[in-house]
Scaffold this motif. Structure first.
Motif, short mmCIF file in Angstrom:
data_model
loop_
_atom_site.label_atom_id
_atom_site.label_comp_id
_atom_site.label_asym_id
_atom_site.label_seq_id
_atom_site.Cartn_x
_atom_site.Cartn_y
_atom_site.Cartn_z
N UNK A 1 39.38 37.11 33.31
CA UNK A 1 39.36 38.12 34.36
C UNK A 1 40.66 38.14 35.14
N UNK A 2 40.95 39.32 35.70
CA UNK A 2 42.04 39.44 36.66
C UNK A 2 41.41 39.44 38.04
N UNK A 3 41.48 38.30 38.73
CA UNK A 3 40.88 38.19 40.04
C UNK A 3 41.82 38.76 41.10
N UNK A 4 41.24 39.34 42.14
CA UNK A 4 42.03 39.91 43.23
C UNK A 4 42.40 38.85 44.24
N UNK A 5 43.50 38.15 43.98
CA UNK A 5 43.95 37.11 44.90
C UNK A 5 44.65 37.74 46.11
N UNK A 6 44.55 37.05 47.24
CA UNK A 6 45.28 37.43 48.45
C UNK A 6 45.01 38.87 48.89
N UNK A 7 43.78 39.29 48.79
CA UNK A 7 43.40 40.61 49.29
C UNK A 7 42.68 40.54 50.63
N UNK A 8 42.55 39.34 51.16
CA UNK A 8 41.91 39.20 52.45
C UNK A 8 40.40 39.31 52.42
N UNK A 9 39.79 39.14 51.24
CA UNK A 9 38.33 39.19 51.16
C UNK A 9 37.72 38.07 52.02
#
Length: 503
Positions: free
Chosen positions: A469-477
């Motif tokens: 998977x391409x995880x959404x790092x550093x998106x402030x979740x």
């Protein structure tokens, strides 16, 4: 008589031509706007402020052919199915996942010992000792990881010049690094994009869609402190467990091969494999199902996630619930196409119910609850005009989604027993329906019930799946994790949030 003759006389050819031209011009002036176009227009305005420079690649992936995984049916001649899949070039995810588990354990241990460079060298040793068939290659790396490697090479060539250039743009030298000690990212750490996610609503009205009443016009700003909603946090250091009985196959990154259509097994009379979006595996793994667990799938149709849970052979009971009769019919078909009639002991473990998930009657009854809520279904909205949530006639349905999602999560937290856990999931990139809906539910739980809970941070636990998977790092979740679509492995989107009920 002359009047009748005049009325029935054919029009001159010139007038007929003019009428045809007028009709064509009229058609071209008011072209029909497809629901898929409405969806794309909405996404093109709502998502760039959130995902920034990642949006063009996400957009391209959403508009491209999706990618799937194959869940091998254990109730058939699974060895024959596996052989067919391997002949096509499909790979078992388990060997590569096991590599990720070993790398994660080393990383955690060395982070605790503050010897991260040693961890990296040991991880490379693990990779080098692997068989060639499962050894990670550049094509298997995540898009962000490839970018990080390119940045590192650039740094080695022009260290001082590159450092100054990066610092001038206010970026991190390591674009992939995640602060594992404090994943609940503050907006000041990652700029304006995270600030938008923390508030869940864009600061200005969406331009270009003034004729629409949007979620952003009716959704509350939920940028409250964690203490205001009684939230506790805990980190799951152990990687997600891949149950022994699950047999999952995928094609490597960059390989766009298709799986064959499921075929009926001549002996058992059921289908040999189930094909679905690869991201749909993640919520089931996040549940961490144990032997003899009682599992509730609150919004189960069409049944793919329930089927994966059943294929683990672990649950004592799986309750598959949905509110609509048509969806339940599809759910029945899926479940019984994969379990032979002769295996009554397995069939008896599956119960199908039709209840309103927002007011589910059973309380404190289940060990694990999956609540895969109705949402914008981004990929479907861009592919299918029929039953599209962006249809003009469905504006009210779309506006009600965050409220329904929040209530479904509240109901799930009431249905799970103390000590059990809930996994909330969507297949949208919308922060309103992801972190926003979770916050809405947690606020309601805190204000209206005596339930105590903690958010389970899965940052460590999902790391072994980075090859997939391409995880959404550093998106402030703030609460969950998200899988971003990418051309290399076109899964998702998929958002998950894991919540443990304490009392």
């Amino acid at each position: 008589m002359n009047v009748l003759l005049k009325k029935t006389m054919p029009l001159p050819r010139a007038e007929l031509i003019l009428i045809q031209i007028h009709k064509r011009l009229k058609r071209t002036k008011t072209p029909k706007v497809l629901n898929t176009q409405r969806a794309l227009e909405y996404f093109d305005i709502a998502y760039p402020p959130i995902y920034g420079s990642r949006w063009p690649s996400i957009r391209l992936a959403l508009l491209s052919k999706p990618k799937y995984i194959s869940v091998v049916n254990n109730f058939t001649d699974y060895k024959g199915t596996i052989q067919k899949l391997e002949d096509l070039g499909a790979m078992d995810i388990r060997p590569r996942y096991n590599v990720g588990v070993e790398q994660l354990k080393l990383r955690i241990q060395n982070l605790k010992n503050k010897t991260l460079p040693d961890c990296e060298s040991e991880s490379q040793t693990i990779e080098n000792n692997l068989p060639e068939a499962v050894r990670p290659s550049l094509i298997e790396l995540d898009d962000d990881e490839l970018a990080a490697r390119a940045a590192k090479k650039e740094m080695e060539r022009y260290p001082e010049e590159y450092r100054q250039r990066v610092q001038a743009h206010g970026s991190s030298l390591d674009v992939l690094d995640v602060d594992f000690s404090n994943r609940i990212i503050k907006s000041s750490l990652v700029g304006a994009e995270a600030g938008l996610l923390m508030d869940y609503v864009p600061p200005t009205k969406l331009k270009g869609l003034e004729n629409w009443v949007e979620e952003t016009d009716v959704f509350l700003n939920t940028s409250q402190e964690d203490s205001d909603i009684g939230m506790k946090k805990e980190i799951q250091e152990e990687p997600l467990e891949l149950p022994e009985m699950l047999r999952i196959y995928y094609f490597l990154k960059g390989d766009i091969s298709d799986f064959p259509h499921p075929r009926s097994d001549n002996v058992m009379g059921v289908l040999d494999q189930y094909i679905l979006d690869g991201a749909s595996l993640l919520p089931v793994l996040a549940l961490d199902i144990k032997q003899d667990d009682k599992v509730l799938d609150l919004c189960a149709a069409p049944g793919g996630k329930s089927l994966i849970a059943m294929q683990t052979w672990l649950p004592k009971l799986i309750v598959c619930n949905d509110v609509r009769l048509g969806r339940l019919k599809r759910l029945h078909e899926v479940m019984w196409q994969y379990v032979p009639k002769s295996l009554t002991n397995i069939r008896d473990r599956v119960v199908v119910t039709m209840e309103n998930g927002c007011e589910y009657p059973e309380k404190d009854a289940y060990d694990k609850v999956l609540v895969d809520v109705p949402c914008l279904t981004d990929r479907h909205s861009l592919e299918e005009s029929d039953n599209n949530i962006f249809a003009v006639a469905r504006v009210k349905d779309r506006l009600k989604l965050p409220e329904i999602q929040g209530q479904l999560l509240v109901s799930a937290l009431q249905a799970v027993r103390p000590g059990g856990c809930v996994v909330y999931s969507t297949c949208t990139l919308s922060p309103l329906q992801n972190d926003g809906a979770v916050h809405l539910a947690l606020s309601k739980i805190w204000q209206e019930t005596t339930i105590e809970y903690s958010i389970v941070d899965l940052t460590y636990a999902i790391q072994p799946l980075k090859f997939l998977y391409r995880f959404g790092n550093n998106l402030g979740l703030r609460y969950g994790q998200i899988v971003l679509p990418s051309l290399a492995n076109n899964f998702g989107p998929m958002y998950i949030c894991k919540i443990k009920r304490l009392r």
